[in-house]
Scaffold this motif. Structure first.
Motif: not given
Length: 619
Positions: A587-594, A599-603, A606-610
């Motif tokens: 996973e990754l943490i998406e950081v923005t001003p607001q 999120r998962k690295k692979i969104l 089906d790709q994650r399952a593979r």
């Protein structure tokens, strides 16, 4: 040389060192207040030295700062240092500017892990200590026991005879007084001021010495910035004197480089302000403007005499994180600085002043590895960048593993835990699973038991929030890095999975109502989501894909707007530090001003399952 060493008798340089929350900054407040720094009608905020927003919000000192107190004809330069172990680099380098330290210890807590860390550094540098037992106004204060504990700590750290002969004061920074003897308080003759503390500094801290007639040497220990005059180097004059408009040679700390420059402005501290001076001499802490490329550790020398001074060795970073450009579906919507060039420039700028951080470039221009002293050290940088308008993604913090004599070693921390007796069992059990070793346990006092553990740094990642849950918010935990030890084996830190959004859109009550049966939600109705975004926590170990955008279908039997009867459990609001503890390897943490999103690295599901099935087949 035949030149005689001069003693600057009207000057003292001291640093205030202590564990976090033992009252350093409040004590400085009282000293400033009583030295006449402020006008009678001036409105003064509390913890005046904690000047940036993050310090005020969190109630901790993050950056080392200078001030000067006038006491009669004596100038006392005071450096306020951070108390948290993650900002140890700030403490280590400013100790080069001083001749003595004020060790502040809480009258109930006694010496804590960070007290040990900063005191060890001060004793190694042969600085003269003055011990201040602070917060003696606490109803549970145990000043005499704490004095014994401090003495034991000095002996344990190998203090010499002169250092063991330290003066002790008893103070209340909040009430603004200090006394040399507790009997003064019992007799009711309580001093209403910090005069005894200032007198002790005058009498016990050695005055600066040096050759005033020799060529200039000034070691840069801090960097400040001014919108009008640019970079300002802060340091102590080790030899000679410095004047405005003087031509100098700057010797680089790490690359042996030399550059000629001119001193445009020269300042020294007067209270909380910088006041301009035309000349300054040995022992004084000054601010120098006009050298744009100067860095911490550099030496400003007289032209023609390039003699760099040795800088303090800063402890190595222990935690690494990958900072990368935000590439989520929501990238660029909320931030001002979103490109890899922006990110790289900002991180390089941070490395110039944050000496205990390291930056490494990766194979791709989109990501950078940032190494620091702990999760808080890195999270403060992320939060600062976020407030400045940067958008970025960060990975799970990972410990830096080294190889020593062919053996794999990892950072280990000393952890001090105070918990009510009924939670001792669960804390020992949980830390045992994380390869912790119980090295000391004190009998319960006032219902609390104190335990000391040695634990690999990676075993603490993700544990703090679990600790607060296990102890129902009643536990206190402090830690400090104590060195590197052989690799302790695999540690499983996260015991649960997550709920992942199935499609992009806007979360609706109907979809969230169905999702909350699977676990705890992080979002509420109306929150924009995208495929692969983490929207909640699953108590079981698996990740579950949920459709939080799913609406109730309209039929001729019912209307679509009947969501009012569906009750949603309030979502869990996670801070940046909690996300850093929670995030998993994939996973990754998406950081923005607001926003802060997980999120998962692979969104794509089906790709994650593979990939998951390939890993299982590989086993």
């Amino acid at each position: 040389m035949a030149n005689k060493i001069s003693q600057i008798t009207n000057l003292r340089n001291v640093a205030i060192i202590a564990h976090v929350d033992h009252g350093k900054t409040t004590l400085v407040d009282a000293m400033l207040q009583q030295s006449g720094v402020f006008r009678e009608n001036e409105v003064v905020v509390e913890q005046v030295m904690d000047s940036n927003d993050l310090e005020r919000e969190r109630g901790i000192t993050i950056l080392a700062k200078n001030t000067a107190i006038i006491f009669g004809d004596l100038r006392i330069n005071v450096v306020d240092t951070p108390g948290h172990a993650d900002f140890g680099g700030e403490v280590e380098r400013v100790l080069k500017m001083v001749d003595g330290v004020l060790l502040v210890v809480d009258a109930y807590d006694g010496p804590m892990p960070q007290t040990r860390f900063v005191l060890r550094k001060a004793l190694e540098m042969k600085l003269t200590p003055v011990v201040v037992i602070n917060k003696i106004d606490r109803p549970d204060a145990r000043a005499m026991e704490v004095v014994d504990m401090v003495l034991e700590l000095f002996i344990e750290l190998g203090a010499d005879d002169d250092q063991l002969d330290f003066p002790i004061l008893y103070a209340s920074g909040k009430d603004g007084y200090a006394v040399l003897d507790l009997k003064d308080l019992e007799n009711g003759s309580e001093s209403a001021d910090c005069l005894p503390l200032l007198e002790t500094i005058r009498d016990h801290v050695p005055c600066p010495t040096g050759y005033t007639d020799e060529p200039l040497q000034l070691l840069v220990s801090n960097i400040d910035y001014d919108n009008y005059i640019g970079r300002i180097a802060v340091g102590r004059i080790e030899r000679g004197s410095i004047k405005q408009a003087q031509q100098v040679t700057v010797c680089g700390y790490d690359d042996q480089s030399q550059q000629n420059a001119r001193i445009v402005k020269l300042f020294r501290y007067e209270g909380l302000k910088r006041s301009e001076v035309s000349e300054s001499s040995v022992g004084e802490i000054v601010c120098v403007a006009g050298i744009p490329e100067i860095n911490i550790g550099d030496t400003i020398c007289a032209q023609g005499y390039p003699e760099p001074l040795p800088f303090v060795s800063i402890d190595e970073p222990t935690i690494a994180m990958t900072f990368s450009v935000n590439n989520s579906p929501f990238a660029g919507k909320e931030g001002k600085f979103v490109t890899s060039r922006h990110l790289r420039d900002r991180l390089i700028k941070e490395m110039e002043t944050n000496v205990s951080m390291r930056l490494e470039e990766t194979d791709t221009t989109e990501a950078f590895i940032v190494k620091g002293r702990g999760e808080l050290h890195l999270s403060i940088l992320i939060e600062t960048m976020r407030r400045e308008g940067y958008e970025l993604q960060v990975s799970k913090p990972e410990v830096i593993v080294k190889e020593l004599d062919g053996e794999k070693v990892e950072p280990v921390e000393l952890v001090l835990i105070d918990v009510p007796e009924e939670y001792v069992g669960v804390v020992i059990e949980k830390l045992g699973q994380r390869k912790a070793e119980l090295i000391n346990m004190l009998p319960p006092e006032k219902g609390y038991t104190r335990m000391e553990f040695r634990i690999p740094s990676r075993g603490l990642i993700g544990y703090r929030s679990e600790f607060l849950t296990d102890t129902k918010g009643n536990g206190i935990m402090n830690s400090v890095i104590s060195g590197f030890e052989p690799w302790k084996g695999d540690i499983e830190t996260r015991q649960h999975g997550v709920l992942v959004a199935w499609e992009s859109g806007e979360a609706v009550t109907y979809g969230l109502y169905n999702a909350q049966e699977r676990g705890s939600l992080f979002i509420s109705a109306g929150t924009p989501v995208y495929e692969g975004m983490v929207v909640g926590r699953n108590p079981k170990n698996d990740d579950i894909v949920v459709n939080v955008c799913k609406r109730k279908h309209v039929t001729n039997m019912r209307a679509s707007g009947a969501d009012d009867s569906l009750r949603l459990v309030p979502p869990i609001q996670m801070s940046l530090e909690q996300f850093l503890e929670f995030v998993s390897d994939d996973e990754l943490i998406e950081v923005t001003p607001q926003s802060i999103r997980l999120r998962k690295k692979i969104l794509q599901a089906d790709q994650r399952a593979r990939i998951k099935s390939k890993k299982q087949q590989g086993k």
